[in-house]
Design a protein around this motif. Sequence first.
Motif, PDB file in Angstrom:
ATOM      1  N   LYS A  90       0.824  -1.210   0.000  1.00 29.78           N
ATOM      2  CA  LYS A  90       0.000   0.000   0.000  1.00 29.78           C
ATOM      3  C   LYS A  90       0.862   1.265   0.000  1.00 29.78           C
ATOM      4  CE  LYS A  90      -3.908  -2.194   2.320  1.00 29.78           C
ATOM      5  NZ  LYS A  90      -4.877  -2.135   3.444  1.00 29.78           N
ATOM      6  N   LEU A  91       1.903   1.266  -0.811  1.00 30.10           N
ATOM      7  CA  LEU A  91       2.802   2.417  -0.861  1.00 30.10           C
ATOM      8  C   LEU A  91       2.203   3.543  -1.691  1.00 30.10           C
ATOM      9  CD1 LEU A  91       6.205   0.558  -1.327  1.00 30.10           C
ATOM     10  CD2 LEU A  91       5.579   1.995   0.614  1.00 30.10           C
ATOM     11  N   SER A  92       2.407   4.749  -1.244  1.00 28.48           N
ATOM     12  CA  SER A  92       1.995   5.939  -1.996  1.00 28.48           C
ATOM     13  C   SER A  92       2.907   7.103  -1.615  1.00 28.48           C
ATOM     14  CB  SER A  92       0.529   6.303  -1.714  1.00 28.48           C
ATOM     15  OG  SER A  92       0.351   6.635  -0.345  1.00 28.48           O
ATOM     16  N   MET A  93       2.932   8.093  -2.489  1.00 25.40           N
ATOM     17  CA  MET A  93       3.809   9.239  -2.271  1.00 25.40           C
ATOM     18  C   MET A  93       3.031  10.527  -2.479  1.00 25.40           C
ATOM     19  SD  MET A  93       7.271  10.196  -4.370  1.00 25.40           S
ATOM     20  CE  MET A  93       7.649  11.928  -4.671  1.00 25.40           C
ATOM     21  N   GLY A  94       3.224  11.459  -1.558  1.00 25.80           N
ATOM     22  CA  GLY A  94       2.565  12.748  -1.671  1.00 25.80           C
ATOM     23  C   GLY A  94       3.415  13.762  -2.412  1.00 25.80           C
ATOM     24  N   GLY A  95       2.866  14.917  -2.643  1.00 25.59           N
ATOM     25  CA  GLY A  95       3.581  15.965  -3.348  1.00 25.59           C
ATOM     26  C   GLY A  95       4.589  16.687  -2.465  1.00 25.59           C
ATOM     27  N   VAL A  96       5.486  17.405  -3.103  1.00 21.88           N
ATOM     28  CA  VAL A  96       6.510  18.175  -2.395  1.00 21.88           C
ATOM     29  C   VAL A  96       5.915  19.483  -1.898  1.00 21.88           C
ATOM     30  CG1 VAL A  96       8.743  19.316  -2.610  1.00 21.88           C
ATOM     31  CG2 VAL A  96       8.334  17.108  -3.757  1.00 21.88           C
ATOM     32  N   ARG A  97       6.267  19.859  -0.674  1.00 20.04           N
ATOM     33  CA  ARG A  97       5.798  21.138  -0.139  1.00 20.04           C
ATOM     34  C   ARG A  97       6.961  21.852   0.521  1.00 20.04           C
ATOM     35  NH1 ARG A  97       4.335  21.062   5.478  1.00 20.04           N
ATOM     36  NH2 ARG A  97       4.820  19.043   6.433  1.00 20.04           N
ATOM     37  N   TYR A  98       6.840  23.150   0.620  1.00 19.81           N
ATOM     38  CA  TYR A  98       7.865  23.949   1.288  1.00 19.81           C
ATOM     39  C   TYR A  98       7.467  24.142   2.741  1.00 19.81           C
ATOM     40  CZ  TYR A  98      11.013  27.729   2.570  1.00 19.81           C
ATOM     41  OH  TYR A  98      11.980  28.487   3.192  1.00 19.81           O
ATOM     42  N   VAL A  99       8.425  23.878   3.669  1.00 20.46           N
ATOM     43  CA  VAL A  99       8.183  24.003   5.102  1.00 20.46           C
ATOM     44  C   VAL A  99       8.954  25.220   5.599  1.00 20.46           C
ATOM     45  CG1 VAL A  99       8.311  22.863   7.333  1.00 20.46           C
ATOM     46  CG2 VAL A  99       7.984  21.496   5.256  1.00 20.46           C
ATOM     47  N   ALA A 100       8.213  26.286   5.893  1.00 19.75           N
ATOM     48  CA  ALA A 100       8.860  27.540   6.280  1.00 19.75           C
ATOM     49  C   ALA A 100       9.571  27.424   7.617  1.00 19.75           C
ATOM     50  CB  ALA A 100       7.820  28.658   6.328  1.00 19.75           C
ATOM     51  N   ASP A 101       9.003  26.624   8.561  1.00 19.66           N
ATOM     52  CA  ASP A 101       9.586  26.525   9.891  1.00 19.66           C
ATOM     53  C   ASP A 101      11.005  25.983   9.861  1.00 19.66           C
ATOM     54  OD1 ASP A 101       7.177  27.442  10.739  1.00 19.66           O
ATOM     55  OD2 ASP A 101       6.557  25.613  11.747  1.00 19.66           O
ATOM     56  N   SER A 102      11.282  25.037   8.969  1.00 20.08           N
ATOM     57  CA  SER A 102      12.620  24.459   8.903  1.00 20.08           C
ATOM     58  C   SER A 102      13.376  24.912   7.657  1.00 20.08           C
ATOM     59  CB  SER A 102      12.534  22.928   8.903  1.00 20.08           C
ATOM     60  OG  SER A 102      11.803  22.472   7.789  1.00 20.08           O
ATOM     61  N   MET A 103      12.756  25.822   6.884  1.00 20.32           N
ATOM     62  CA  MET A 103      13.381  26.326   5.658  1.00 20.32           C
ATOM     63  C   MET A 103      13.860  25.149   4.799  1.00 20.32           C
ATOM     64  SD  MET A 103      15.504  29.497   7.353  1.00 20.32           S
ATOM     65  CE  MET A 103      16.234  29.969   5.782  1.00 20.32           C
ATOM     66  N   SER A 104      12.898  24.266   4.443  1.00 20.36           N
ATOM     67  CA  SER A 104      13.232  23.070   3.694  1.00 20.36           C
ATOM     68  C   SER A 104      12.061  22.671   2.809  1.00 20.36           C
ATOM     69  CB  SER A 104      13.543  21.921   4.648  1.00 20.36           C
ATOM     70  OG  SER A 104      12.383  21.567   5.395  1.00 20.36           O
ATOM     71  N   PHE A 105      12.348  21.765   1.876  1.00 23.77           N
ATOM     72  CA  PHE A 105      11.298  21.108   1.121  1.00 23.77           C
ATOM     73  C   PHE A 105      11.052  19.735   1.757  1.00 23.77           C
ATOM     74  CE2 PHE A 105      12.718  24.146  -2.088  1.00 23.77           C
ATOM     75  CZ  PHE A 105      11.494  24.626  -2.540  1.00 23.77           C
ATOM     76  N   SER A 106       9.810  19.282   1.677  1.00 23.51           N
ATOM     77  CA  SER A 106       9.454  18.032   2.332  1.00 23.51           C
ATOM     78  C   SER A 106       8.504  17.228   1.453  1.00 23.51           C
ATOM     79  CB  SER A 106       8.785  18.304   3.686  1.00 23.51           C
ATOM     80  OG  SER A 106       8.351  17.113   4.285  1.00 23.51           O
ATOM     81  N   ALA A 107       8.629  15.903   1.520  1.00 28.01           N
ATOM     82  CA  ALA A 107       7.720  14.985   0.837  1.00 28.01           C
ATOM     83  C   ALA A 107       7.559  13.744   1.687  1.00 28.01           C
ATOM     84  CB  ALA A 107       8.241  14.621  -0.555  1.00 28.01           C
ATOM     85  N   CYS A 108       6.418  13.061   1.548  1.00 30.21           N
ATOM     86  CA  CYS A 108       6.116  11.901   2.386  1.00 30.21           C
ATOM     87  C   CYS A 108       5.825  10.667   1.540  1.00 30.21           C
ATOM     88  CB  CYS A 108       4.908  12.177   3.283  1.00 30.21           C
ATOM     89  SG  CYS A 108       5.174  13.474   4.506  1.00 30.21           S
ATOM     90  N   VAL A 109       6.308   9.547   2.028  1.00 30.77           N
ATOM     91  CA  VAL A 109       5.964   8.234   1.477  1.00 30.77           C
ATOM     92  C   VAL A 109       5.239   7.471   2.574  1.00 30.77           C
ATOM     93  CG1 VAL A 109       6.858   6.048   0.588  1.00 30.77           C
ATOM     94  CG2 VAL A 109       7.941   8.197  -0.082  1.00 30.77           C
ATOM     95  N   THR A 110       4.055   6.962   2.273  1.00 26.31           N
ATOM     96  CA  THR A 110       3.297   6.193   3.256  1.00 26.31           C
ATOM     97  C   THR A 110       3.189   4.742   2.803  1.00 26.31           C
ATOM     98  OG1 THR A 110       1.184   6.741   2.193  1.00 26.31           O
ATOM     99  CG2 THR A 110       1.948   8.193   3.957  1.00 26.31           C
ATOM    100  N   GLY A 111       3.025   3.842   3.749  1.00 18.42           N
ATOM    101  CA  GLY A 111       2.907   2.424   3.446  1.00 18.42           C
ATOM    102  C   GLY A 111       2.363   1.661   4.625  1.00 18.42           C
ATOM    103  N   GLU A 112       2.244   0.359   4.440  1.00 16.65           N
ATOM    104  CA  GLU A 112       1.727  -0.508   5.499  1.00 16.65           C
ATOM    105  C   GLU A 112       2.636  -1.715   5.633  1.00 16.65           C
ATOM    106  OE1 GLU A 112      -2.643  -1.234   6.175  1.00 16.65           O
ATOM    107  OE2 GLU A 112      -2.051  -3.257   5.551  1.00 16.65           O
ATOM    108  N   LEU A 113       3.080  -1.967   6.837  1.00 18.17           N
ATOM    109  CA  LEU A 113       3.932  -3.111   7.134  1.00 18.17           C
ATOM    110  C   LEU A 113       3.093  -4.203   7.765  1.00 18.17           C
ATOM    111  CD1 LEU A 113       6.743  -4.480   7.586  1.00 18.17           C
ATOM    112  CD2 LEU A 113       6.827  -3.278   9.768  1.00 18.17           C
ATOM    113  N   THR A 114       3.101  -5.379   7.146  1.00 16.34           N
ATOM    114  CA  THR A 114       2.416  -6.529   7.722  1.00 16.34           C
ATOM    115  C   THR A 114       3.298  -7.132   8.807  1.00 16.34           C
ATOM    116  OG1 THR A 114       1.283  -6.994   5.639  1.00 16.34           O
ATOM    117  CG2 THR A 114       1.397  -8.778   7.254  1.00 16.34           C
ATOM    118  N   LEU A 115       2.760  -7.208  10.002  1.00 17.92           N
ATOM    119  CA  LEU A 115       3.536  -7.696  11.129  1.00 17.92           C
ATOM    120  C   LEU A 115       3.649  -9.217  11.073  1.00 17.92           C
ATOM    121  CD1 LEU A 115       2.088  -5.472  13.989  1.00 17.92           C
ATOM    122  CD2 LEU A 115       3.919  -4.981  12.370  1.00 17.92           C
TER     123      LEU A 115
END
Length: 241
Positions: A90-115
């Motif tokens: 169930k992997l997916s990736m979100g878009g890139v965004r600018y984070v003013a608090d840390s003066m950086s660009f950020s992106a997220c990858v989400t997934g599910e790990l079967t235990l």
Amino acid sequence: MIEYIEAIAGYLSEAQNEFPVVPGYIDAFSHTPQELPEAFVTAEKADAESLAFKVTIFTPAEEEGLYCEYRAELLMQLLAAPSCPLAIGKLSMGGVRYVADSMSFSACVTGELTLAQTHSFTADGFENDPMLHIMSEIPSYRIIRTFNTRPVMTFLSEAPFAVHDGMNTYEITLFGVPGYYIGDISGNGVFRLTVDGELFSRCRCVKCVCTQESVSDLTIEAWEPRDREEEVPVPVPTEDF
């Protein structure tokens, strides 16, 4: 669940040498200002069978968002790779965004790990090698139970008057048995088998299917006579005069 977060972070760090990946906290920012790329693995939701997680990558603002997207895609590819030792989907990736608090660009990858859920089995009491004792863990198993009985009928009723007990048989399939146990289990005659605490006293191997290089699925047949109670005599019909 921290051990699973650490396992994901450790794998991503070892699989690439461009930036560190460490366990993190939800909505926690990295250094301010962001000087080097780094990624954080956080738990989103967990139950008894799976763990939803998020990997957040931060890159310095001067690298522009394109490099952040490239690194997020790299992490997603590593998690989806056949060589990944973790059961991730169930992997997916979100878009890139600018984070003013840390003066950086950020992106997220989400997934599910079967235990991983393991089960234990023990094989001993072998007919040809009484001293042999095998104990191992397997990912899953299946038991098909058959209870053979024989009805006692009378001509007075369509329903059976009694039931004579017969033989209980069990088809037990152990999935993912380590290959080095197969010869000992299958080649030493009748044996006892205990699966997650349930004992089967008369067992023999009937089938072995090699599913991977080092593991096999082993099918075992077990049987036992059912306890026989004293037979109840069939009633003799009488007729009133």
